[in-house]
Design an enzyme around this catalytic site. Structure first.
Site, PDB file in Angstrom:
ATOM      1  N   LYS A  53       0.782  -1.186   0.000  1.00 49.89           N
ATOM      2  CA  LYS A  53       0.000   0.000   0.000  1.00 49.89           C
ATOM      3  C   LYS A  53       0.833   1.263   0.000  1.00 49.89           C
ATOM      4  O   LYS A  53       0.311   2.362  -0.153  1.00 49.89           O
ATOM      5  CB  LYS A  53      -0.949   0.058   1.210  1.00 49.89           C
ATOM      6  N   GLU A 109       6.617   2.537  -7.946  1.00 47.80           N
ATOM      7  CA  GLU A 109       6.922   2.125  -6.563  1.00 47.80           C
ATOM      8  C   GLU A 109       7.260   3.340  -5.726  1.00 47.80           C
ATOM      9  O   GLU A 109       7.792   4.333  -6.231  1.00 47.80           O
ATOM     10  CB  GLU A 109       8.131   1.176  -6.554  1.00 47.80           C
ATOM     11  N   ASP A 113      14.455  -0.906  -2.129  1.00 46.79           N
ATOM     12  CA  ASP A 113      15.574  -1.197  -1.221  1.00 46.79           C
ATOM     13  C   ASP A 113      16.477  -2.234  -1.888  1.00 46.79           C
ATOM     14  O   ASP A 113      17.363  -1.895  -2.634  1.00 46.79           O
ATOM     15  CB  ASP A 113      15.049  -1.740   0.109  1.00 46.79           C
TER      16      ASP A 113
HETATM   17  C1  PRP Z   1       8.060  -1.623   0.268  1.00 48.11           C
HETATM   18  C2  PRP Z   1       7.956  -1.019  -1.128  1.00 48.11           C
HETATM   19  C3  PRP Z   1       8.331  -2.149  -2.025  1.00 48.11           C
HETATM   20  C4  PRP Z   1       9.303  -2.957  -1.185  1.00 48.11           C
HETATM   21  C5  PRP Z   1      10.700  -2.671  -1.621  1.00 48.11           C
HETATM   22  O1  PRP Z   1       6.861  -2.255   0.584  1.00 48.11           O
HETATM   23  O2  PRP Z   1       6.670  -0.519  -1.404  1.00 48.11           O
HETATM   24  O3  PRP Z   1       7.223  -2.919  -2.424  1.00 48.11           O
HETATM   25  O4  PRP Z   1       9.139  -2.555   0.176  1.00 48.11           O
HETATM   26  O5  PRP Z   1      11.617  -3.441  -0.911  1.00 48.11           O
HETATM   27  P1  PRP Z   1      12.731  -4.313  -1.645  1.00 48.11           P
HETATM   28  O6  PRP Z   1      13.329  -3.479  -2.729  1.00 48.11           O
HETATM   29  O7  PRP Z   1      13.721  -4.633  -0.548  1.00 48.11           O
HETATM   30  O8  PRP Z   1      12.092  -5.570  -2.168  1.00 48.11           O
HETATM   31  P2  PRP Z   1       6.559  -2.801   2.053  1.00 48.11           P
HETATM   32  O9  PRP Z   1       6.940  -4.246   2.144  1.00 48.11           O
HETATM   33  O10 PRP Z   1       7.182  -1.890   3.073  1.00 48.11           O
HETATM   34  O11 PRP Z   1       4.961  -2.745   2.130  1.00 48.11           O
HETATM   35  P3  PRP Z   1       3.992  -1.470   2.111  1.00 48.11           P
HETATM   36  O12 PRP Z   1       4.073  -0.889   0.727  1.00 48.11           O
HETATM   37  O13 PRP Z   1       2.639  -2.011   2.392  1.00 48.11           O
HETATM   38  O14 PRP Z   1       4.481  -0.506   3.162  1.00 48.11           O
END
Ligand code: PRP
Length: 197
Positions: A53, A109, A113
């Site tokens: 989200k 996005e 990370d």
């Molecule tokens: C965040 C972001 C990406 C992911 C990136 O989502 O929106 O989907 O982390 O991380 P990565 O590059 O290490 O794979 P999150 O899991 O925090 O969920 P959210 O969007 O619901 O906060």
């Protein structure tokens, strides 16, 4: 667009140690991204795809900064296990509502990370044979990257720190802050941030 002053965010603002990027800076950059996308995708009726989200705030702002016809859809994912999550394997808990075969898809996005989630989802979408598939990210933390993926549109590079605001949360809090900032150490331990409280 102007926002409330920091103090108006009360308890949320009190937990912030430092503002890294202001709401005005973010707004200006999103306008520039929207302008570039409007130019590059003119006549292509692109489909913007976001993962819930965290992306909702950036997606809403980006959509309004795009001046050509555009459509939007969302995915939702969930991790199977911590180990699989570390490999970037996620389960789709909400799929797209529209077919993307032959469409110009722009994957949006809030933050990248490790790049593992993005990499996995791009592979999933690519298998559906879109006409094109590019990525637009508001915040990039390149120091944490494990899988490299070209980002066609990028808002800001950030240091490898835990940041909140503009969609980014700590235990579901702080997403509504219009800037991004660092939390005070105490905020990570505070019962105020415990959703079970
Ligand atoms: C965040 C972001 C990406 C992911 C990136 O989502 O929106 O989907 O982390 O991380 P990565 O590059 O290490 O794979 P999150 O899991 O925090 O969920 P959210 O969007 O619901 O906060």
């Amino acid at each position: 667009m102007s926002w409330h002053p920091l103090q108006a965010y009360g308890d949320l603002a009190a937990d912030v140690r430092e503002v890294l990027i202001s709401a005005d800076q973010i707004h200006q950059r999103v306008l520039e991204l929207g302008q570039a996308i409007s130019h590059d995708y003119a006549g292509l009726n692109p489909l913007l795809v976001g993962v819930l989200k965290g992306v909702v705030i950036f997606m809403a702002d980006l959509l309004r900064a795009i001046t050509i016809p555009v459509e939007v859809d969302f995915l939702a994912v969930s991790s199977y296990t911590a180990a699989l999550r570390e490999q970037g394997v996620v389960r789709l808990v909400k799929d797209l509502e529209v077919p993307i075969t032959g469409r110009h898809v722009l994957f949006v996005e809030d933050v990248i990370d490790t790049g593992l989630t993005l990499n996995y989802l791009l592979r999933t979408l690519r298998a559906r044979q879109p006409a094109s598939l590019e990525v637009c990210v508001l915040f990039d933390k390149p120091d944490r990257r494990l899988v490299d993926t070209p980002l066609k549109y990028l808002g800001f590079e950030l240091p490898d720190r835990y940041i909140v605001g503009c969609g980014l949360d700590f235990r579901e809090r702080y997403r509504n802050l219009p800037f991004v900032g660092l939390l005070k150490p105490a905020a990570f331990n505070s019962s105020a941030t415990d959703p079970q409280r």
